[in-house]
Design a protein around this motif. Structure first.
Motif, PDB file in Angstrom:
ATOM      1  N   ASP A  74     -26.991 -19.751   7.002  1.00 12.51           N
ATOM      2  CA  ASP A  74     -25.944 -18.895   7.951  1.00 12.51           C
ATOM      3  C   ASP A  74     -25.046 -18.367   7.788  1.00 12.51           C
ATOM      4  N   ARG A  75     -24.482 -19.576   6.986  1.00  9.89           N
ATOM      5  CA  ARG A  75     -22.885 -19.181   5.961  1.00  9.89           C
ATOM      6  C   ARG A  75     -22.826 -18.527   5.505  1.00  9.89           C
ATOM      7  N   LEU A  76     -24.040 -17.981   4.219  1.00 11.23           N
ATOM      8  CA  LEU A  76     -24.581 -17.285   3.099  1.00 11.23           C
ATOM      9  C   LEU A  76     -24.110 -15.613   3.511  1.00 11.23           C
ATOM     10  N   ARG A  77     -25.238 -15.533   4.360  1.00 12.19           N
ATOM     11  CA  ARG A  77     -24.773 -14.355   5.623  1.00 12.19           C
ATOM     12  C   ARG A  77     -24.212 -14.138   6.170  1.00 12.19           C
ATOM     13  N   GLU A  78     -23.005 -14.451   6.856  1.00 15.98           N
ATOM     14  CA  GLU A  78     -21.833 -14.547   6.951  1.00 15.98           C
ATOM     15  C   GLU A  78     -20.696 -14.029   6.090  1.00 15.98           C
TER      16      GLU A  78
ATOM     17  N   ALA B 171     -28.552  -5.078   5.686  1.00 17.67           N
ATOM     18  CA  ALA B 171     -29.273  -6.616   6.071  1.00 17.67           C
ATOM     19  C   ALA B 171     -29.024  -7.317   5.349  1.00 17.67           C
ATOM     20  N   PRO B 172     -27.883  -8.828   5.738  1.00 21.82           N
ATOM     21  CA  PRO B 172     -27.563  -9.816   4.488  1.00 21.82           C
ATOM     22  C   PRO B 172     -29.385 -10.166   4.582  1.00 21.82           C
ATOM     23  N   PRO B 173     -29.152 -11.402   3.324  1.00 25.05           N
ATOM     24  CA  PRO B 173     -30.293 -12.087   2.661  1.00 25.05           C
ATOM     25  C   PRO B 173     -30.760 -12.662   3.963  1.00 25.05           C
TER      26      PRO B 173
END
Length: 156
Positions: free
Chosen positions: A11-15, A36-38
């Motif tokens: 979740d943090r990586l997408r943020e 879109a994030p991964p």
């Protein structure tokens, strides 16, 4: 501190990806900012391969890098830094961390200031795509990235 990324970081990586990507609006590339994030599946593939790292600052995940092997070298598939932590050298430190001495490659935008010009400053040079890098460029084109705006780079 640099450590391996885990499922709990997704979740943090997408943020981070969304926050870092927003800067592309400022250079007339809103389609990149809106990308879109991964997905969990994408990130899990890197984690399972032992090819995902995060950089923490005061216990907060501030940047991440995922990599793969291309043409026998470490290839940076993505490196992103939370804008709140920009300027601390976290991206460069992550790249240094994955550099196994055999050279590091990446593909990036030729004219975006924090892309190719930045990578030149930390020792990368533009190269013609060969072998596996051609395949990376082909996959990027399928994903909507214009190959005319991209360059392949190598360090080492």
């Amino acid at each position: 501190m640099i450590r391996r990324a885990g499922v709990g970081d997704f979740d943090r990586l997408r943020e981070i990806e969304v926050a870092a990507g927003a800067a592309f609006r400022d250079v007339g590339m809103p389609h990149i900012a809106d990308d879109a994030p991964p997905s969990d599946a994408d990130l899990l593939a890197f984690v399972d391969a032992g090819a995902a790292w995060v950089s923490e600052v005061d216990g907060v995940v501030a940047a991440y890098l995922v990599a793969e092997r291309v043409d026998g070298r470490v290839h940076v598939a993505q490196v992103s830094v939370d804008p709140a932590f920009r300027g601390l050298g976290l991206g460069a430190a992550l790249i240094d961390h994955v550099d196994d001495g055999g050279g590091v490659t990446l593909t990036t935008f030729a004219d975006v200031p924090w892309n190719a010009p930045y990578y030149r400053r930390i020792g990368f040079r533009v190269v013609e795509p060969t072998g596996g890098l051609r395949e990376v460029v082909r996959r990027e084109a399928e994903a909507g990235l214009d190959p005319a705006t991209r360059v392949c780079m190598v360090r080492g």
